[in-house]
Each structure stands twice: as structure tokens, then as C-alpha cells.
Design an enzyme around this catalytic site. Structure first.
Site, PDB file in Angstrom:
ATOM      1  N   ALA A 107       0.855  -1.178   0.000  1.00 45.42           N
ATOM      2  CA  ALA A 107       0.000   0.000   0.000  1.00 45.42           C
ATOM      3  C   ALA A 107       0.893   1.231   0.000  1.00 45.42           C
ATOM      4  CB  ALA A 107      -0.875  -0.010   1.241  1.00 45.42           C
ATOM      5  N   GLY A 116       0.373  -4.934   0.690  1.00 45.30           N
ATOM      6  CA  GLY A 116      -0.823  -4.918  -0.163  1.00 45.30           C
ATOM      7  C   GLY A 116      -0.574  -5.524  -1.542  1.00 45.30           C
ATOM      8  N   GLU A 152      -0.928  -9.068  -1.009  1.00 45.02           N
ATOM      9  CA  GLU A 152      -2.367  -9.335  -0.813  1.00 45.02           C
ATOM     10  C   GLU A 152      -3.097  -9.351  -2.155  1.00 45.02           C
ATOM     11  OE1 GLU A 152      -2.658  -6.245   2.194  1.00 45.02           O
ATOM     12  OE2 GLU A 152      -3.462  -7.732   3.605  1.00 45.02           O
ATOM     13  N   GLU A 201       4.494  -5.227   7.053  1.00 48.72           N
ATOM     14  CA  GLU A 201       3.682  -4.282   7.846  1.00 48.72           C
ATOM     15  C   GLU A 201       4.107  -4.196   9.304  1.00 48.72           C
ATOM     16  OE1 GLU A 201       2.495  -6.316   5.589  1.00 48.72           O
ATOM     17  OE2 GLU A 201       0.778  -5.447   4.535  1.00 48.72           O
TER      18      GLU A 201
HETATM   19  N1  CO8 Z   1       4.593   3.150  -0.513  1.00 51.28           N
HETATM   20  C1  CO8 Z   1       5.039   4.313  -1.014  1.00 51.28           C
HETATM   21  N2  CO8 Z   1       6.195   4.447  -1.689  1.00 51.28           N
HETATM   22  C2  CO8 Z   1       6.941   3.334  -1.857  1.00 51.28           C
HETATM   23  C3  CO8 Z   1       6.546   2.092  -1.362  1.00 51.28           C
HETATM   24  C4  CO8 Z   1       5.291   2.015  -0.664  1.00 51.28           C
HETATM   25  N3  CO8 Z   1       4.806   0.863  -0.182  1.00 51.28           N
HETATM   26  N4  CO8 Z   1       7.484   1.161  -1.685  1.00 51.28           N
HETATM   27  C5  CO8 Z   1       8.450   1.827  -2.368  1.00 51.28           C
HETATM   28  N5  CO8 Z   1       8.120   3.136  -2.474  1.00 51.28           N
HETATM   29  C6  CO8 Z   1       8.888   4.173  -3.152  1.00 51.28           C
HETATM   30  C7  CO8 Z   1      10.092   4.619  -2.326  1.00 51.28           C
HETATM   31  O1  CO8 Z   1       9.712   5.553  -1.347  1.00 51.28           O
HETATM   32  C8  CO8 Z   1      10.981   5.196  -3.398  1.00 51.28           C
HETATM   33  O2  CO8 Z   1      10.484   6.489  -3.717  1.00 51.28           O
HETATM   34  P1  CO8 Z   1      11.556   7.689  -3.960  1.00 51.28           P
HETATM   35  O3  CO8 Z   1      12.344   7.268  -5.173  1.00 51.28           O
HETATM   36  O4  CO8 Z   1      10.692   8.898  -4.201  1.00 51.28           O
HETATM   37  O5  CO8 Z   1      12.382   7.770  -2.730  1.00 51.28           O
HETATM   38  C9  CO8 Z   1      10.710   4.324  -4.614  1.00 51.28           C
HETATM   39  O6  CO8 Z   1       9.453   3.660  -4.344  1.00 51.28           O
HETATM   40  C10 CO8 Z   1      11.770   3.252  -4.800  1.00 51.28           C
HETATM   41  O7  CO8 Z   1      11.900   2.552  -3.592  1.00 51.28           O
HETATM   42  P2  CO8 Z   1      13.314   2.352  -2.856  1.00 51.28           P
HETATM   43  O8  CO8 Z   1      14.253   3.460  -3.180  1.00 51.28           O
HETATM   44  O9  CO8 Z   1      13.017   2.102  -1.403  1.00 51.28           O
HETATM   45  O10 CO8 Z   1      13.807   1.016  -3.572  1.00 51.28           O
HETATM   46  P3  CO8 Z   1      14.757  -0.095  -2.962  1.00 51.28           P
HETATM   47  O11 CO8 Z   1      15.063  -1.027  -4.113  1.00 51.28           O
HETATM   48  O12 CO8 Z   1      15.878   0.476  -2.207  1.00 51.28           O
HETATM   49  O13 CO8 Z   1      13.839  -0.881  -1.879  1.00 51.28           O
HETATM   50  C11 CO8 Z   1      11.826  -1.977  -1.146  1.00 51.28           C
HETATM   51  C12 CO8 Z   1      12.712  -1.598  -2.324  1.00 51.28           C
HETATM   52  C13 CO8 Z   1      12.572  -2.934  -0.218  1.00 51.28           C
HETATM   53  C14 CO8 Z   1      10.568  -2.630  -1.679  1.00 51.28           C
HETATM   54  C15 CO8 Z   1      11.483  -0.700  -0.337  1.00 51.28           C
HETATM   55  O14 CO8 Z   1      10.992   0.273  -1.249  1.00 51.28           O
HETATM   56  C16 CO8 Z   1      10.432  -0.897   0.715  1.00 51.28           C
HETATM   57  O15 CO8 Z   1      10.726  -1.415   1.778  1.00 51.28           O
HETATM   58  N6  CO8 Z   1       9.170  -0.476   0.416  1.00 51.28           N
HETATM   59  C17 CO8 Z   1       8.086  -0.544   1.362  1.00 51.28           C
HETATM   60  C18 CO8 Z   1       7.575  -1.962   1.486  1.00 51.28           C
HETATM   61  C19 CO8 Z   1       6.474  -2.020   2.512  1.00 51.28           C
HETATM   62  O16 CO8 Z   1       6.654  -1.756   3.689  1.00 51.28           O
HETATM   63  N7  CO8 Z   1       5.256  -2.419   2.077  1.00 51.28           N
HETATM   64  C20 CO8 Z   1       4.108  -2.566   2.931  1.00 51.28           C
HETATM   65  C21 CO8 Z   1       3.334  -1.306   2.962  1.00 51.28           C
HETATM   66  S1  CO8 Z   1       2.002  -1.334   4.155  1.00 51.28           S
HETATM   67  C22 CO8 Z   1       0.806  -2.236   3.379  1.00 51.28           C
HETATM   68  O17 CO8 Z   1       0.952  -2.704   2.285  1.00 51.28           O
HETATM   69  C23 CO8 Z   1      -0.459  -2.402   4.136  1.00 51.28           C
HETATM   70  C24 CO8 Z   1      -1.496  -3.130   3.333  1.00 51.28           C
HETATM   71  C25 CO8 Z   1      -2.825  -2.672   3.714  1.00 51.28           C
HETATM   72  C26 CO8 Z   1      -3.850  -2.746   2.639  1.00 51.28           C
HETATM   73  C27 CO8 Z   1      -3.617  -2.081   1.321  1.00 51.28           C
HETATM   74  C28 CO8 Z   1      -4.592  -0.972   0.992  1.00 51.28           C
HETATM   75  C29 CO8 Z   1      -4.304  -0.330  -0.390  1.00 51.28           C
END
Ligand code: CO8
Length: 257
Positions: free
Chosen positions: A65, A108, A111, A131
Site C-alpha cells: 500500500a 498490499g 495481498e 507491515e
Molecule cells: N509506498 C510508497 N512508496 C513506496 C513504497 C510504498 N509501499 N514502496 C516503495 N516506495 C517508493 C520509495 O519511497 C521510493 O520512492 P523515492 O524514489 O521517491 O524515494 C521508490 O518507491 C523506490 O523505492 P526504494 O528506493 O526504497 O527502492 P529499494 O530497491 O531500495 O527498496 C523496497 C525496495 C525494499 C521494496 C522498499 O521500497 C520498501 O521497503 N518499500 C516498502 C515496502 C512495505 O513496507 N510495504 C508494505 C506497505 S504497508 C501495506 O501494504 C499495508 C497493506 C494494507 C492494505 C492495502 C490498501 C491499499
């Protein structure tokens, strides 16, 4: 509604939904989920579509998400926005829905893949529920869908630790269907989708309803539903065609009626 965050197009009788927010690894904001679900429903109504395929891009299926969007949420904003009601509609799609996963399928994003009926993954795909590391938990069905897919014990370990799993670990637990080389995910997914698209559509639909009911029904009630759906299949022209083709030793030509 014109789509901002997905591309939707047909290839033969496969309805494709490509997630398209590559700058943020296809992070799912609420509008994007609305677009996905509305497109799923449109394909489900379209008689030219036999199978639906959701895919991302090389780096990510979807990394969860959109965290930015959730930063300032409170219980009340969530209650009023009711962001998960739209997810429930995915469970009502009657046609086969497949996920083609390369790269990250997290939170998400995982999911969304678990809401699909079949998952084809690249060998470097990673699956997980991070999460817990954000101080929250899965909210779009992850706890239930993963527990039903792999059992509570492994689901708890996976979701509690918040660690990513490789495609081969996910495959070993029965969370996904197939693994292929990353560059073959699209080809293999389309091959499988076309194979399904050649089956009798009414059979596919009745099979999906019946197998999914196994999660909620007792064994006897599930078998009663199976029997009714078996009988219902005999009202289709495709049943006559399928059985005639067998006796005439020729391939069947199913029409979906
Ligand atoms: N939300 C918003 N932005 C994101 C997300 C995300 N989930 N994942 C990545 N991005 C963005 C980063 O902020 C980054 O943006 P910017 O270039 O502007 O800084 C860009 O994508 C590239 O990401 P990274 O630079 O972090 O790339 P890396 O290769 O270094 O890392 C990862 C990749 C490991 C995937 C890392 O981006 C990460 O940890 N992302 C978050 C993963 C996460 O925690 N996901 C769970 C989110 S909570 C959730 O899903 C709850 C579900 C509930 C229901 C859903 C309802 C819609």
C-alpha cells in the site's frame, strides 16, 4: 473512469491489467485499487474475456500500500474511507484471475496477488508482509488468505517476522503456483492463461465457485454445492459439445453457453 495508475488491454481473450506506478514500485494508492477492481469487474462482464491477468513490471508487482497515503490516517479516517470494501469485490469475480509476479510483491502487493486464483512468479520475485515493521499489520486480507494458503503456523511466522521470502520458499509452502526465469514470467503466464481460455468457460466458473467455497463450508455442504454445480453444467451447450467431441474423437469447440 479513465485509468491513471493502470494500463488495461486485451490480448486474444485475455484481459490484462498492468499496474503502472513504476516510480514508487507500483505502491497501491486507493485510486489505483479502485481502478484495478473496476477493471476486473469490467472484464468479468465482457463476454470476449475468458481469463484476467494482473501484472506489474520488471522491478515490482507492487511494493505494498502507498505508505505516504496512510501516514496521517486515524481510525476514524479509515472507518469513513472504508478502503478495504473495494478489495472485497475481488472475491466476487467469477472468471479466473492470475497474477504474474516479477520483483517485489509486498504488503498490499502480496495481498493483491493472494486475491488472484493463480500466481506465476519469476525466480527473483520476493514475497512478504513487512507491515509489522511499520507498526501495523496486513489489512487487505493477507492474514486470512495466507493462513488459508499455507496454514496458520507458517503464516504467523512469516507475518510476525515481516521478512521477505524468495519465490522458491513461497513455492515450497504452496503460496504460489509456478516459478520461471524472470524474463519468462510474461510468456509462461500468457501460456497458462491461454490454456485456461480454451477450457469450457462455464466449467471454469463453476469450478472456481466450488473450490473457493471449500474455505467456508463444511465438507458435506461443500459436496452438496459441488453436486448442484455439476448438475448445472449439464444445462450448458458446452457439456453437449464436450461429450460429443469425446465420442466423435475430435477436439471440442467451447462457446461459453
Ligand atoms: N509506498 C510508497 N512508496 C513506496 C513504497 C510504498 N509501499 N514502496 C516503495 N516506495 C517508493 C520509495 O519511497 C521510493 O520512492 P523515492 O524514489 O521517491 O524515494 C521508490 O518507491 C523506490 O523505492 P526504494 O528506493 O526504497 O527502492 P529499494 O530497491 O531500495 O527498496 C523496497 C525496495 C525494499 C521494496 C522498499 O521500497 C520498501 O521497503 N518499500 C516498502 C515496502 C512495505 O513496507 N510495504 C508494505 C506497505 S504497508 C501495506 O501494504 C499495508 C497493506 C494494507 C492494505 C492495502 C490498501 C491499499
Amino acid at each position: 473512469m479513465s485509468n491513471k495508475y493502470i494500463n488495461a488491454y486485451l490480448e486474444d481473450s485475455i484481459g490484462i491489467i498492468q499496474l503502472n506506478r513504476p516510480d514508487v514500485l507500483n505502491a497501491l494508492n486507493r485510486q489505483m485499487v479502485d481502478e484495478i477492481v473496476e477493471q476486473l469487474e469490467a472484464y468479468d462482464r465482457d463476454s470476449t474475456v475468458k481469463v484476467i491477468l494482473i501484472k506489474g513490471n520488471d522491478r515490482a508487482f507492487a511494493a505494498g500500500a502507498d505508505i505516504e497515503e496512510m501516514l496521517n490516517d486515524t481510525p476514524l479516517t479509515l472507518e469513513l474511507a472504508d478502503p478495504f470494501a473495494v478489495w472485497d469485490r475481488i472475491q466476487l469475480i467469477k472468471k479466473p484471475v492470475m497474477a504474474a509476479v516479477n520483483g517485489f510483491a509486498l504488503g498490499g502487493g502480496f495481498e493483491l496477488a493472494l486475491h488472484c486464483d493463480l500466481i506465476v512468479a519469476g525466480e527473483n520475485a520476493t514475497f512478504g508482509f513487512p507491515e509489522v515493521k511499520l507498526g501495523v499489520m496486513p489489512g487487505a486480507g493477507g492474514t486470512q488468505l495466507l493462513a488459508k494458503a499455507i496454514g496458520q503456523r507458517k503464516a504467523l511466522e512469516w507475518i510476525w517476522l515481516g521478512e521477505s521470502m524468495s519465490a522458491s520458499e513461497a513455492m515450497g509452502l504452496g503460496a504460489i503456483n509456478r516459478i520461471v526465469a524472470d524474463e519468462l514470467v510474461e510468456e509462461e503466464s500468457m501460456r497458462l492463461a491461454k490454456q485456461l481460455a480454451n477450457q469450457a468457460p462455464i466449467s471454469l466458473r463453476l469450478i472456481k465457485e466450488t473450490v473457493k467455497a471449500a474455505d467456508d463450508l463444511s465438507l458435506m455442504d461443500g459436496m452438496k454445492l459441488e453436486r448442484k454445480n455439476f448438475y448445472l453444467a449439464f444445462d450448458s451447450e458446452d457439456q453437449t459439445e464436450g461429450m460429443n467431441a469425446f465420442t466423435e474423437k475430435r477436439p471440442p469447440h467451447f462457446k461459453g453457453v
